[in-house]
Design a protein around this motif. Structure first.
Motif, mmCIF file in Angstrom:
data_model
loop_
_atom_site.group_PDB
_atom_site.id
_atom_site.type_symbol
_atom_site.label_atom_id
_atom_site.label_comp_id
_atom_site.label_asym_id
_atom_site.label_seq_id
_atom_site.Cartn_x
_atom_site.Cartn_y
_atom_site.Cartn_z
ATOM 1 N N GLY A 176 0.820 -1.206 0.000
ATOM 2 C CA GLY A 176 0.000 0.000 0.000
ATOM 3 C C GLY A 176 0.854 1.256 0.000
ATOM 4 O O GLY A 176 0.556 2.235 -0.703
ATOM 5 N N ALA B 102 -1.801 5.927 3.996
ATOM 6 C CA ALA B 102 -1.683 4.491 4.267
ATOM 7 C C ALA B 102 -1.645 4.220 5.767
ATOM 8 O O ALA B 102 -2.312 3.304 6.264
ATOM 9 C CB ALA B 102 -0.434 3.926 3.592
ATOM 10 N N ALA C 45 -5.230 -0.470 -4.281
ATOM 11 C CA ALA C 45 -4.115 -0.517 -3.327
ATOM 12 C C ALA C 45 -4.484 0.084 -1.981
ATOM 13 O O ALA C 45 -3.899 -0.267 -0.955
ATOM 14 C CB ALA C 45 -2.906 0.209 -3.911
ATOM 15 N N SER C 46 -5.476 0.989 -1.952
ATOM 16 C CA SER C 46 -5.867 1.609 -0.689
ATOM 17 C C SER C 46 -6.558 0.625 0.247
ATOM 18 O O SER C 46 -6.705 0.898 1.442
ATOM 19 C CB SER C 46 -6.785 2.807 -0.944
ATOM 20 O OG SER C 46 -7.970 2.404 -1.616
ATOM 21 N N SER D 131 2.213 -1.058 -6.809
ATOM 22 C CA SER D 131 2.176 -2.167 -5.849
ATOM 23 C C SER D 131 2.528 -3.486 -6.522
ATOM 24 O O SER D 131 3.302 -4.291 -5.987
ATOM 25 C CB SER D 131 0.786 -2.264 -5.201
ATOM 26 O OG SER D 131 0.509 -1.116 -4.432
#
Length: 321
Positions: free
Chosen positions: A94, A103, A155-156, A216
């Motif tokens: 992340g 993050a 990715a969050s 990522s």
């Protein structure tokens, strides 16, 4: 145990928690700094090897020598170690794609997840105000993650998964903390890191699946390669801070009441903002500030409510004369 002894133990645990948070924050910024040059599993393997060497040379001799390897809870250590490995990997992946402050803020939903887990798995009762705090915290996550908009990225969700695994780690640590030393827990975590990262390296380290489609994915699938001389100090710092952070956070929750030590972990939030500004030149977006405030506020409220509830139960419990 007298109140003075409990207070000293809590203060010592809080100090350990602060040192651990500083170590973990250094890990976050170091991993993000290296995420565009090396494979994640290569970084973790080197970090864990350095950390293990430090453990064997310093922590083990000071903690009783080879006896720190002895345990009757090997399965629990391995499960906990795997949770730590995957929690770290999710958070680091992340970090490769997100601003560091965002993050870290999403990761701090872990107290909310711990509270939910306590209801689901431990049969504990949670009142309306604590459920409201949980809801507020998850609203904060939505503010940062922005699902359903063009700003949303998969990715969050990775720091959210890391927070869920961290909640499992916390529960397992409380389960074995009475019989296992902080050194023993730290040793098996480092051992699991080495085994897991070596396994990922053998599977993905050839780079056959490498892609630049997403930061990522690139961090995860990149091939192992030679380390530049300028990056070795960062990798050594990661190893030292990683093993010390794992040792000190285990020690913190062994010595201190969880509700007392946990708020000190939130020092990581202003540190993440400082790293974002000074190292990466990024400020949290205006909406991200709102999300950060909601997540941190709800988490601290839950920890405060847990502390109040523990004090109430202690007051109702029969006292020994």
């Amino acid at each position: 145990m007298t109140s003075a002894t409990v207070q000293r133990s809590n203060l010592t645990g809080a100090l350990y928690a602060l040192v651990a948070v500083m170590c973990f924050s250094l890990n976050d910024v170091g991993i993000k700094f290296l995420s565009d040059r090396y494979a994640l599993h290569q970084v973790i393997f080197i970090r864990s090897t350095v950390g293990t060497l430090l453990f064997l040379a310093v922590i083990m001799p000071l903690s009783g020598g080879l006896k720190v390897m002895r345990t009757r809870r090997l399965k629990v250590h391995l499960v906990r170690g795997l949770c730590v490995v995957f929690a770290n990997m999710c958070l680091f992946l992340g970090l490769a794609a997100m601003p560091i402050a965002d993050a870290v803020a999403v990761f701090f939903i872990s107290p909310l997840v711990i509270t939910v887990f306590s209801v689901v798995f431990l049969g504990e009762t949670v009142g309306a105000r604590r459920w409201a705090a949980i809801a507020v915290g998850f609203v904060g996550v939505l503010v940062i993650v922005k699902p359903g908009t063009s700003a949303f990225q998969v990715a969050s969700l990775l720091p959210m998964l890391a927070a869920t695994l961290y909640a499992v780690i916390h529960i397992l640590a409380r389960k074995i903390g009475g019989t296992e030393s902080a050194a023993t827990m730290a040793f098996y975590i480092q051992l699991t890191f080495i085994i897991a990262s070596a396994g990922f390296g053998l599977t993905l380290g050839h780079g056959a699946y490498a892609t630049d489609a997403h930061p990522s994915l690139s961090f995860l699938l990149r091939a192992w390669g030679p380390v530049m001389a300028d990056d070795w100090p960062i990798l050594i710092m990661l190893g030292v801070s990683g093993v010390l952070g794992g040792f000190f956070i285990s020690q913190a929750y062994r010595l201190s009441e969880a509700a007392f030590a946990a708020p000190f972990e939130y020092v990581a939030m202003p540190m993440a903002i400082i790293w974002g500004v000074t190292v990466f030149g990024t400020w949290p977006a205006p909406t991200a500030w709102i999300g950060i405030a909601l997540i941190i506020g709800s988490g601290l409220y839950l920890l405060w409510r847990e502390s109040v509830q523990d004090d109430t139960l202690a007051g109702k419990a029969p006292r020994r004369r």
